[in-house]
Design an enzyme around this catalytic site. Structure first.
Site, PDB file in Angstrom:
ATOM      1  N   GLU A  98       0.837  -1.194   0.000  1.00  0.00           N
ATOM      2  CA  GLU A  98       0.000   0.000   0.000  1.00  0.00           C
ATOM      3  C   GLU A  98       0.881   1.257   0.000  1.00  0.00           C
ATOM      4  O   GLU A  98       0.509   2.278  -0.554  1.00  0.00           O
ATOM      5  CB  GLU A  98      -0.887   0.032   1.254  1.00  0.00           C
ATOM      6  CG  GLU A  98      -1.931  -1.081   1.345  1.00  0.00           C
ATOM      7  CD  GLU A  98      -2.569  -1.195   2.725  1.00  0.00           C
ATOM      8  OE1 GLU A  98      -3.697  -1.683   2.800  1.00  0.00           O
ATOM      9  OE2 GLU A  98      -1.936  -0.810   3.728  1.00  0.00           O
TER      10      GLU A  98
ATOM     11  N   ASP B  39     -12.920  -4.302  -0.983  1.00  0.00           N
ATOM     12  CA  ASP B  39     -13.908  -5.386  -0.974  1.00  0.00           C
ATOM     13  C   ASP B  39     -15.190  -4.907  -0.301  1.00  0.00           C
ATOM     14  O   ASP B  39     -15.163  -3.977   0.495  1.00  0.00           O
ATOM     15  CB  ASP B  39     -13.350  -6.620  -0.254  1.00  0.00           C
ATOM     16  CG  ASP B  39     -12.763  -6.279   1.102  1.00  0.00           C
ATOM     17  OD1 ASP B  39     -11.591  -5.893   1.169  1.00  0.00           O
ATOM     18  OD2 ASP B  39     -13.504  -6.369   2.100  1.00  0.00           O
TER      19      ASP B  39
HETATM   20  N1  ADE Z   1      -8.728  -4.189   4.526  1.00  0.00           N
HETATM   21  C1  ADE Z   1      -9.229  -4.344   3.304  1.00  0.00           C
HETATM   22  N2  ADE Z   1     -10.406  -5.012   3.334  1.00  0.00           N
HETATM   23  C2  ADE Z   1     -10.658  -5.292   4.641  1.00  0.00           C
HETATM   24  C3  ADE Z   1     -11.697  -5.952   5.333  1.00  0.00           C
HETATM   25  N3  ADE Z   1     -12.730  -6.490   4.700  1.00  0.00           N
HETATM   26  N4  ADE Z   1     -11.596  -6.045   6.676  1.00  0.00           N
HETATM   27  C4  ADE Z   1     -10.559  -5.513   7.331  1.00  0.00           C
HETATM   28  N5  ADE Z   1      -9.544  -4.884   6.730  1.00  0.00           N
HETATM   29  C5  ADE Z   1      -9.590  -4.760   5.393  1.00  0.00           C
END
Ligand code: ADE
Length: 250
Positions: free
Chosen positions: A15, A208
């Protein structure tokens, strides 16, 4: 007071590295105690001193993966803010940048950039009087409404827990926290920033959809590269905006 000394805390190397390279920041091996895995990349951008900190790779469990989650995030942030203060160069602002899961019910879509209005925990459940709200640990972010308009970013609460996935109780508490996004570090970084009285907020890119139909880890891996690029294009705009401004102009 104008903002001129900014720390950007980013958990994962993937990142951070596009942004670090873009701004030509240099690794400073003397910034953190040599016993720690944490890394600091430093340099000047316009009138601002910038320190990007990452949590480094795991050596304790022998996995070699990035140190994600609340423990390394809190310790690295704490040490960075302590170091800058002891160098009589205290940080004016702490920005936590990284990826997150987003809630479709709060309008999140893959690739969206969210700025935090507050952070809280969803996996610290302590049913003892007084400790319940300690466990939730809600902390307000510094106000960044103008910055959000400038970036065309969304605003929302980030709920933190130490798992990438979630179960029913987490889900219940994320809803209680009114979370727009979910991550694994923001509340810990906010805690360390509060200890050092440093204003803070989060810049979170959605990899996500938490209330979607794909498993988080699959969608996360699919979109991590795209999200790192989005951070690379967003973070310089954030830095350009905050540097040389007053806190109440953000
Ligand atoms: N970072 C990226 N997606 C995530 C998720 N679903 N839960 C926690 N940290 C994250």
């Amino acid at each position: 007071m104008l903002i001129s000394n900014v720390v950007v805390a980013i958990a994962m190397e993937a990142e951070a590295s596009p942004f670090v390279n873009h701004l030509n920041l240099q690794l400073d091996t003397s910034f953190f105690p040599s016993e720690t895995p944490f890394r600091a990349f430093r340099g000047k951008h316009n009138n601002c001193n910038l320190t990007v900190i990452t949590n480094g790779a795991d050596t304790v469990y022998g996995t070699g993966v990035d140190n994600v989650g609340t423990v390394p995030a809190a310790v690295a942030t704490f040490l960075a803010l302590q170091k800058l203060k002891s160098d009589t160069d205290p940080a004016d602002l702490l920005i936590n940048a990284g990826t997150c899961g987003g809630f479709r019910r709060k309008g999140a879509a893959i690739g969206d950039v969210f700025l935090t209005t507050a952070v809280a925990n969803h996996d610290r459940r302590i049913a003892i009087p007084g400790f319940t709200s300690y466990g939730i640990g809600k902390v307000e972010s510094t106000s960044v409404e103008r910055l959000a308009s400038h970036l065309n970013a969304k605003l929302g609460i980030c709920s933190t827990g130490n798992s990438l996935d979630f179960h029913e109780l987490d889900s219940h508490h994320m809803l209680q926290n009114d979370a727009s996004v979910k991550d694994m570090e923001a509340a810990a970084i906010a805690w360390a920033s509060e200890v050092w009285s440093t204003p803070h907020f989060g810049v979170k890119v959605v990899t996500d959809i938490v209330d979607g139909d794909k498993p988080s880890h699959e969608e996360f891996l699919e979109n991590l590269g795209k999200a790192a690029k989005s951070l690379q294009s967003t973070l310089p705009k954030v830095i350009d905006y905050v540097c040389d401004r007053k806190h109440d102009e953000l």
